[in-house]
Scaffold this motif. Structure first.
Motif, PDB file in Angstrom:
ATOM      1  N   VAL A   1       0.831  -1.205   0.000  1.00 53.94           N
ATOM      2  CA  VAL A   1       0.000   0.000   0.000  1.00 53.94           C
ATOM      3  C   VAL A   1       0.866   1.255   0.000  1.00 53.94           C
ATOM      4  O   VAL A   1       0.648   2.187  -0.779  1.00 53.94           O
ATOM      5  N   ASN A   2       1.868   1.280   0.871  1.00 54.52           N
ATOM      6  CA  ASN A   2       2.709   2.474   0.972  1.00 54.52           C
ATOM      7  C   ASN A   2       3.714   2.580  -0.162  1.00 54.52           C
ATOM      8  O   ASN A   2       4.092   3.695  -0.550  1.00 54.52           O
ATOM      9  N   GLY A   3       4.168   1.435  -0.684  1.00 50.94           N
ATOM     10  CA  GLY A   3       5.156   1.473  -1.744  1.00 50.94           C
ATOM     11  C   GLY A   3       4.558   1.632  -3.129  1.00 50.94           C
ATOM     12  O   GLY A   3       4.901   2.569  -3.859  1.00 50.94           O
ATOM     13  N   LEU A   4       3.620   0.751  -3.483  1.00 55.70           N
ATOM     14  CA  LEU A   4       3.030   0.818  -4.816  1.00 55.70           C
ATOM     15  C   LEU A   4       2.110   2.018  -4.979  1.00 55.70           C
ATOM     16  O   LEU A   4       1.934   2.528  -6.080  1.00 55.70           O
ATOM     17  N   GLY A   5       1.535   2.469  -3.868  1.00 56.90           N
ATOM     18  CA  GLY A   5       0.680   3.656  -3.958  1.00 56.90           C
ATOM     19  C   GLY A   5       1.439   4.918  -4.322  1.00 56.90           C
ATOM     20  O   GLY A   5       0.851   5.893  -4.788  1.00 56.90           O
ATOM     21  N   TYR A   6       2.748   4.911  -4.115  1.00 55.14           N
ATOM     22  CA  TYR A   6       3.565   6.087  -4.425  1.00 55.14           C
ATOM     23  C   TYR A   6       3.543   6.413  -5.911  1.00 55.14           C
ATOM     24  O   TYR A   6       3.657   7.579  -6.301  1.00 55.14           O
ATOM     25  N   PHE A   7       3.396   5.384  -6.756  1.00 60.51           N
ATOM     26  CA  PHE A   7       3.479   5.598  -8.201  1.00 60.51           C
ATOM     27  C   PHE A   7       2.140   6.000  -8.815  1.00 60.51           C
ATOM     28  O   PHE A   7       2.091   6.323 -10.002  1.00 60.51           O
ATOM     29  N   TRP A   8       1.061   5.942  -8.059  1.00 63.40           N
ATOM     30  CA  TRP A   8      -0.249   6.321  -8.592  1.00 63.40           C
ATOM     31  C   TRP A   8      -0.391   7.835  -8.584  1.00 63.40           C
ATOM     32  O   TRP A   8      -0.102   8.494  -7.595  1.00 63.40           O
ATOM     33  N   GLN A   9      -0.833   8.371  -9.705  1.00 63.56           N
ATOM     34  CA  GLN A   9      -0.943   9.816  -9.833  1.00 63.56           C
ATOM     35  C   GLN A   9      -2.277  10.313  -9.275  1.00 63.56           C
ATOM     36  O   GLN A   9      -3.351   9.909  -9.744  1.00 63.56           O
ATOM     37  N   ARG A  10      -2.221  11.190  -8.295  1.00 60.28           N
ATOM     38  CA  ARG A  10      -3.415  11.827  -7.743  1.00 60.28           C
ATOM     39  C   ARG A  10      -3.706  13.114  -8.502  1.00 60.28           C
ATOM     40  O   ARG A  10      -2.809  13.697  -9.125  1.00 60.28           O
ATOM     41  N   PRO A  11      -4.937  13.598  -8.452  1.00 61.05           N
ATOM     42  CA  PRO A  11      -5.248  14.857  -9.133  1.00 61.05           C
ATOM     43  C   PRO A  11      -4.546  16.033  -8.476  1.00 61.05           C
ATOM     44  O   PRO A  11      -4.238  16.014  -7.275  1.00 61.05           O
ATOM     45  N   LEU A  12      -4.297  17.065  -9.268  1.00 61.06           N
ATOM     46  CA  LEU A  12      -3.748  18.314  -8.748  1.00 61.06           C
ATOM     47  C   LEU A  12      -4.897  19.226  -8.327  1.00 61.06           C
ATOM     48  O   LEU A  12      -5.762  19.559  -9.141  1.00 61.06           O
ATOM     49  N   VAL A  13      -4.885  19.598  -7.067  1.00 60.11           N
ATOM     50  CA  VAL A  13      -5.949  20.433  -6.502  1.00 60.11           C
ATOM     51  C   VAL A  13      -5.366  21.803  -6.191  1.00 60.11           C
ATOM     52  O   VAL A  13      -4.331  21.914  -5.531  1.00 60.11           O
ATOM     53  N   GLU A  14      -6.027  22.835  -6.685  1.00 59.03           N
ATOM     54  CA  GLU A  14      -5.621  24.205  -6.361  1.00 59.03           C
ATOM     55  C   GLU A  14      -6.494  24.705  -5.216  1.00 59.03           C
ATOM     56  O   GLU A  14      -7.731  24.744  -5.332  1.00 59.03           O
ATOM     57  N   LEU A  15      -5.850  25.090  -4.129  1.00 57.28           N
ATOM     58  CA  LEU A  15      -6.543  25.550  -2.936  1.00 57.28           C
ATOM     59  C   LEU A  15      -6.385  27.064  -2.813  1.00 57.28           C
ATOM     60  O   LEU A  15      -5.267  27.585  -2.877  1.00 57.28           O
ATOM     61  N   GLU A  16      -7.526  27.751  -2.626  1.00 55.97           N
ATOM     62  CA  GLU A  16      -7.506  29.183  -2.377  1.00 55.97           C
ATOM     63  C   GLU A  16      -7.652  29.402  -0.875  1.00 55.97           C
ATOM     64  O   GLU A  16      -8.588  28.906  -0.248  1.00 55.97           O
ATOM     65  N   LEU A  17      -6.677  30.085  -0.289  1.00 56.24           N
ATOM     66  CA  LEU A  17      -6.637  30.275   1.150  1.00 56.24           C
ATOM     67  C   LEU A  17      -7.253  31.604   1.545  1.00 56.24           C
ATOM     68  O   LEU A  17      -7.379  32.538   0.728  1.00 56.24           O
ATOM     69  N   ALA A  18      -7.645  31.691   2.819  1.00 55.11           N
ATOM     70  CA  ALA A  18      -8.329  32.883   3.313  1.00 55.11           C
ATOM     71  C   ALA A  18      -7.461  34.127   3.199  1.00 55.11           C
ATOM     72  O   ALA A  18      -7.952  35.234   2.986  1.00 55.11           O
ATOM     73  N   GLY A  19      -6.158  33.969   3.335  1.00 55.59           N
ATOM     74  CA  GLY A  19      -5.265  35.121   3.255  1.00 55.59           C
ATOM     75  C   GLY A  19      -4.982  35.577   1.845  1.00 55.59           C
ATOM     76  O   GLY A  19      -4.206  36.513   1.653  1.00 55.59           O
ATOM     77  N   GLY A  20      -5.575  34.924   0.849  1.00 54.20           N
ATOM     78  CA  GLY A  20      -5.353  35.310  -0.536  1.00 54.20           C
ATOM     79  C   GLY A  20      -4.335  34.453  -1.262  1.00 54.20           C
ATOM     80  O   GLY A  20      -4.170  34.588  -2.470  1.00 54.20           O
ATOM     81  N   GLY A  21      -3.650  33.578  -0.538  1.00 57.51           N
ATOM     82  CA  GLY A  21      -2.660  32.725  -1.177  1.00 57.51           C
ATOM     83  C   GLY A  21      -3.299  31.563  -1.912  1.00 57.51           C
ATOM     84  O   GLY A  21      -4.461  31.215  -1.690  1.00 57.51           O
TER      85      GLY A  21
END
Length: 545
Positions: free
Chosen positions: A40-60
């Motif tokens: 789980v920890n080793g083979l899961g490393y190669f799986w590509q997760r989606p890229l999520v853009e997070l907008e923060l309260a401070g504007g970042g």
């Protein structure tokens, strides 16, 4: 025995049987749990997760892969009871921010999105880059601008750069490597004449002429190499991170460009397979934190095979003498006690012995006798895969001796007597009858020795194993197998990546993946030996082994 006692004995036997079965089931459960954690920890490393853009309260803004979510711990170190949570995001862009991961309090997040044009670039250096394509440049000239246009032009250009990088690698390892080898051989030949004291002037002239030709060829190849490298870095891609920072990167330094949010399941599976293949088949890069581990796999397997060829005759011949020829008495019993005690000696002690005996004494003597022209640079007088294999052979020889003796003892006495009665000599009986019948037991000892040797690390750190050795001990130069070279090992790779890496947090999944691969390599080698053992066991069915 009365009926009551018989029933009580049956109940006790059933209870012990159930206890043994339960212990076996528990052990199997632990093994499966271990393999599951590694997978789980080793083979899961190669799986590509989606890229999520997070907008923060401070504007970042933060762009990355969300890896995990947890309750925010309190100041005392325990989990908070307020219900507040945080997420761990792999942001990449280590050259811009100095870190690969960041924890974000979910109460600070005011917006989430998965941009279709977000790109993940796997680079030769500095890990991944998460951001957006802006434009393509050649020097100060803008070739293409606009996200869609750059994306369409980037793919063919990147394929061309990959071909150029392969050409550079072929040139470095091929033609330039050949010239360097010839120059080194000419240097050694000239040095050999100096040591002889009465070198032939004609031979010196020939060496000087060959050296001039090789140096001229090297200069021409170097110019070609520099031109290829300049061409590789000619085109650059301008990127923008989520916070607006711009980054210019040569296209030739990109390993792979991925658009995770625009990929379907089939694309993700192909990417997953390509990353696993890269991990198994490629050379490492970035201080072993990126790329593959093929040199470590090759070094581990080659070392185990050399060790097996060395330990088998040592262990088998010693066991044959102790069991078949030696007169049983106090001396033989003392030898057996010494062999059993050797199995309990710490492995690092064998490493120190290997360094002193094999490396300094044997290797140093070989250098003085046969490689004097290369001194003071050692050839065999330094750690190498041969000395590491012989050190592990000494480490595992007690296991082979004990297993071989048990196999020889299991051969029925009537088999020996029948062979002697038919006129065979003692040696013929031993070699043609007893040893084949005891072969399954001998292979059992060899299997145990291989399993232990493949996992040993401490002695190898002294006698030849290194952090990085991309040049394999096998090449096209005579004698083709260079047992004096240093090598990489999967066990040490696990230690190095997990505890000595400059970026331990990012490489932690690689520890699990490499450990799983090491188990797979050892299992595969053992299965081959077990198959041979089972074949011999069927062939010599008369043996009780």
């Amino acid at each position: 025995m009365s009926t009551r006692q018989a029933r009580r004995s049956d109940r006790l036997g059933d209870g012990l049987t159930a206890l043994c079965g339960g212990a076996l089931a528990l052990n199997l459960l632990f093994v499966l749990a271990l393999l599951a954690v590694l997978a789980v920890n080793g083979l899961g490393y190669f799986w590509q997760r989606p890229l999520v853009e997070l907008e923060l309260a401070g504007g970042g803004r933060v762009l990355g892969e969300v890896l995990e979510r947890e309750a925010i711990p309190t100041s005392g170190g325990g989990a908070g009871d307020s219900g507040a949570t945080r997420i761990r995001v792999k942001t990449g862009n280590r050259d811009l921010t100095g870190e690969d991961f960041v924890w974000i309090d979910e109460t600070e997040i005011v917006g989430r999105q998965r941009p279709q044009d977000a790109v993940l670039l796997e680079r030769l250096e500095w890990g991944n880059f998460h951001g957006y394509l802006v434009e393509l440049r050649r020097g100060d000239d803008v070739l293409v601008t606009g996200a869609d246009e750059v994306r369409q032009a980037f793919g063919p250009l990147h394929e061309l750069k990959l071909e150029q990088r392969e050409e550079i690698e072929r040139l470095e390892r091929g033609a330039i490597g050949d010239v360097n080898y010839r120059l080194e051989q000419l240097r050694l030949a000239d040095r050999r004449l100096d040591l002889g004291g009465d070198g032939d002037p004609a031979e010196r002239l020939r060496i000087a002429d060959e050296r001039r030709k090789a140096e001229a060829e090297y200069e021409a190849l170097s110019r070609r190499l520099f031109a290829l490298r300049d061409d590789l870095a000619a085109e650059t891609v301008v990127l923008r991170s989520a916070d607006g920072t711009r980054k210019e990167l040569p296209v030739g330094y990109v390993v792979r460009a991925v658009y995770p949010n625009a990929m379907d399941t089939a694309d993700l599976l192909r990417l997953y397979a390509s990353r696993i293949w890269e991990f198994v088949a490629d050379d490492p890069r970035e201080s072993n934190t990126e790329g593959g581990i093929f040199p470590a796999i090759f070094g581990t397997v080659l070392m185990v095979f050399i060790m097996s060829f060395a330990v088998a005759p040592l262990g088998v011949l010693a066991a044959l003498y102790l069991r078949e020829y030696a007169k049983q008495g106090p001396l033989v019993r003392m030898v057996r006690i010494a062999v059993n005690n050797l199995a309990g000696v710490p492995s690092i002690v064998f490493g120190v012995f290997g360094l002193g005996f094999f490396v300094y004494l044997v290797g140093g003597s070989i250098d003085r006798l046969f490689y004097a022209e290369a001194l003071p640079t050692p050839t065999f007088g330094t750690g190498g895969i041969l000395w590491a294999s012989l050190t592990l052979a000494l480490l595992t020889v007690p296991v082979v001796i004990v297993a071989t003796e048990e196999g020889l003892a299991a051969v029925p006495r009537i088999v020996r007597e029948g062979s002697l009665a038919l006129g065979a000599t003692k040696w013929e009986t031993t070699w043609r009858v007893v040893v084949p019948a005891a072969a399954p037991g001998i292979l059992t000892g060899l299997i145990l020795a291989m399993a232990r040797a493949a996992g040993e690390v401490a002695p190898l750190m002294i006698v030849g194993m290194v952090k990085l050795a991309p040049a394999l001990p096998v090449d096209a130069y005579f004698p083709y197998i260079h047992l004096e070279r240093k090598f990489m090992h999967l066990g040490f790779h696990i230690y190095d990546v997990g505890f000595q890496s400059p970026n331990v947090e990012a490489t932690k999944p690689l520890v699990f993946a490499t450990a799983l691969l090491l188990i797979g390599v050892v299992t595969l080698m053992n299965l081959v030996a077990i198959g041979v053992r089972n074949h011999l066991r069927k062939k010599y069915a008369s043996s009780s082994v």
